[in-house]
Design a protein around this motif. Sequence first.
Motif, PDB file in Angstrom:
ATOM      1  N   GLU A  91       1.166  -1.378   0.201  1.00 18.82           N
ATOM      2  CA  GLU A  91      -0.201   0.009  -0.164  1.00 18.82           C
ATOM      3  C   GLU A  91       0.977   0.950  -0.086  1.00 18.82           C
ATOM      4  OE1 GLU A  91      -3.959  -1.479   2.952  1.00 18.82           O
ATOM      5  OE2 GLU A  91      -1.623  -0.642   3.574  1.00 18.82           O
ATOM      6  N   PRO A  92       0.775   2.343  -1.073  1.00 18.10           N
ATOM      7  CA  PRO A  92       1.823   3.268  -1.009  1.00 18.10           C
ATOM      8  C   PRO A  92       1.496   4.539   0.199  1.00 18.10           C
ATOM      9  CG  PRO A  92      -0.169   3.357  -2.507  1.00 18.10           C
ATOM     10  CD  PRO A  92      -0.792   2.375  -2.070  1.00 18.10           C
ATOM     11  N   GLU A  93      -0.197   3.772   0.928  1.00 25.49           N
ATOM     12  CA  GLU A  93       0.382   4.673   2.427  1.00 25.49           C
ATOM     13  C   GLU A  93       1.398   4.596   3.199  1.00 25.49           C
ATOM     14  OE1 GLU A  93      -2.768   3.546   0.744  1.00 25.49           O
ATOM     15  OE2 GLU A  93      -3.331   5.647  -0.412  1.00 25.49           O
ATOM     16  N   THR A  94       1.274   3.252   4.192  1.00 19.96           N
ATOM     17  CA  THR A  94       1.399   2.835   4.722  1.00 19.96           C
ATOM     18  C   THR A  94       3.516   2.252   4.364  1.00 19.96           C
ATOM     19  OG1 THR A  94       0.233   0.706   4.487  1.00 19.96           O
ATOM     20  CG2 THR A  94      -0.469   2.040   6.098  1.00 19.96           C
TER      21      THR A  94
ATOM     22  N   ASP B  53       0.076  -5.057   0.424  1.00 21.67           N
ATOM     23  CA  ASP B  53      -1.427  -4.651   0.497  1.00 21.67           C
ATOM     24  C   ASP B  53      -2.332  -6.387   0.362  1.00 21.67           C
ATOM     25  OD1 ASP B  53      -3.957  -3.905  -1.102  1.00 21.67           O
ATOM     26  OD2 ASP B  53      -3.108  -2.680  -2.470  1.00 21.67           O
TER      27      ASP B  53
ATOM     28  N   THR C 117       5.799  15.082  12.462  1.00 18.74           N
ATOM     29  CA  THR C 117       4.875  15.410  11.414  1.00 18.74           C
ATOM     30  C   THR C 117       3.944  16.867  11.432  1.00 18.74           C
ATOM     31  OG1 THR C 117       4.332  12.784  11.531  1.00 18.74           O
ATOM     32  CG2 THR C 117       1.925  14.167  10.282  1.00 18.74           C
TER      33      THR C 117
ATOM     34  N   SER D  37       3.915  18.678   7.558  1.00 17.81           N
ATOM     35  CA  SER D  37       3.240  18.001   6.993  1.00 17.81           C
ATOM     36  C   SER D  37       2.455  19.003   5.756  1.00 17.81           C
ATOM     37  CB  SER D  37       1.583  17.585   7.532  1.00 17.81           C
ATOM     38  OG  SER D  37       1.246  18.777   8.545  1.00 17.81           O
TER      39      SER D  37
ATOM     40  N   ALA E 155       5.587  14.079   1.675  1.00 17.47           N
ATOM     41  CA  ALA E 155       4.517  12.901   1.997  1.00 17.47           C
ATOM     42  C   ALA E 155       5.084  12.095   3.659  1.00 17.47           C
ATOM     43  CB  ALA E 155       4.184  12.059   1.533  1.00 17.47           C
TER      44      ALA E 155
ATOM     45  N   PRO F 125       4.899  10.271   7.551  1.00 12.77           N
ATOM     46  CA  PRO F 125       4.182   8.883   7.727  1.00 12.77           C
ATOM     47  C   PRO F 125       2.723   8.666   7.793  1.00 12.77           C
ATOM     48  CG  PRO F 125       6.280   8.879   8.363  1.00 12.77           C
ATOM     49  CD  PRO F 125       5.173  10.001   7.498  1.00 12.77           C
ATOM     50  N   ALA F 126       2.389   7.758   7.113  1.00 18.66           N
ATOM     51  CA  ALA F 126       0.135   7.421   7.072  1.00 18.66           C
ATOM     52  C   ALA F 126       0.373   6.483   7.928  1.00 18.66           C
ATOM     53  CB  ALA F 126       0.165   7.126   6.726  1.00 18.66           C
TER      54      ALA F 126
ATOM     55  N   ARG G 210       8.332  10.103   2.624  1.00 14.62           N
ATOM     56  CA  ARG G 210       8.651  10.251   1.012  1.00 14.62           C
ATOM     57  C   ARG G 210       8.840  11.493   0.296  1.00 14.62           C
ATOM     58  NH1 ARG G 210       5.829   6.158  -2.431  1.00 14.62           N
ATOM     59  NH2 ARG G 210       4.612   5.654  -1.654  1.00 14.62           N
TER      60      ARG G 210
ATOM     61  N   GLN H 118       4.261   0.629  -6.746  1.00 14.20           N
ATOM     62  CA  GLN H 118       3.709   1.070  -5.480  1.00 14.20           C
ATOM     63  C   GLN H 118       5.490   0.666  -4.739  1.00 14.20           C
ATOM     64  OE1 GLN H 118       2.535   3.194  -4.775  1.00 14.20           O
ATOM     65  NE2 GLN H 118       0.876   3.273  -6.738  1.00 14.20           N
TER      66      GLN H 118
END
Length: 386
Positions: A115-118, A122, A274, A278, A284, A286-287, A302, A348
């Motif tokens: 997953e690109p966010e975490t 995926d 963050t 942000s 970006a 981290p989520a 990122r 990804q």
Amino acid sequence: MKKVSMLDLKLEYEYMKEDIDSSIEKCLEHQRWILGPEVEQLERAIAKYLGVSHCIGVASGTDALAISLRAMAIKLKEQEYFDTTDEIITTPFTFTATGDAILRSGARPVFVDIEPETFNIDTSKIRQYLANCGHDKVVGIVPVHLYGQSCDMDQIMKIAKEYNLFVVEDVAQAFGGKWRQKKIGTIGDAGAFSFFPSKNLGGFGDGGMIATEDDKIADIARMLLRHGGMDKYNVTHIGYNSRLDTIQAATLLAKLKYVDELNNKRRAIAQSYTERLSEIPGLACPAVLPDAHHVYNQYTVRITDNKRDSVRKSLGEKGIGTAVYYPLPLHKMKVFENRVILADKLEQAEKASREVISLPIEPLLGEKEQSLVCESLKECIKDVQR
Ligand SMILES: *Cc1c(COP(=O)(O)O)cnc(C)c1O
């Protein structure tokens, strides 16, 4: 020149010096270097900390993974290794050891995209592979809780149950991390921890631990780590010499008392990073999943638009240490060529390997250093965008 280094282990040592020194001094007195009393004490203390029935000390996180997987083969198939047609699903965006341990268990790694966010595996793509590619060969999943954040363990355990797969968690980067209220490493059939010095609970050398609820896996793992049998002069399995050193156990026993405090400090630094970073275009933060208690072995951002390497270089010139975990996804490495299955295009994972950069997140990093990291990063991003 270096104003903020990526990792300063001396800070932690000085913070808990008395505890560590006295713990090591006890070993110097008793001289029981191989499976001395501290090993069992540590196993019990960590079992209690994690809330799990068995903890088994081993020589490294890599061995914790390899031995857990070998134990699964012995338990499930009653053979020493998996067959090369047996498939184990994992992420290509991890340290080499994850994929290597699967190869060493005899099975074939199946790489599924992240997953690109975490940056974690995926789970919808795990499902896709199982649905499309004939799931009869898949025997297990090795989720990696990357950077200290839990994978979506609800989904992973649901899939495992539906398809009758085992789960061995790679918790090398996430000691103390949780999914909902449960410590990760205790949710699957086994969890593999690392005590490499840079991990959240790090020793003064190599070390690792297997956590499990399963009596049989625990018994087999205990045999495998001591040459393949409880009596090393009459063994049952193809084993390893993978004992956890007494002196490492003594060090870790002293450090374990501080692990929650230091993890909380990591979380506070992450929050402050963050807050300060942000709003920056091209970056970006981290989520974090709402159900994950992230313990930030790494604080990884990122940097988009192919600017990562130039930002990293100018941060270095300003004296800020950084690291890239990982510059090459596993499926691009020679060792995995022709030995793995690529479930999808893994785009990804490849994109992440070009964009990620980890900032210093030593838990005892001062406020001044934290500001310097953020201010320098802001300047560097501005510079490269000119
Ligand atoms: C560190 C690490 C390992 C290996 O641990 P060692 O103790 O160095 O053998 C395995 N997987 C991941 C994700 C790691 O970060």
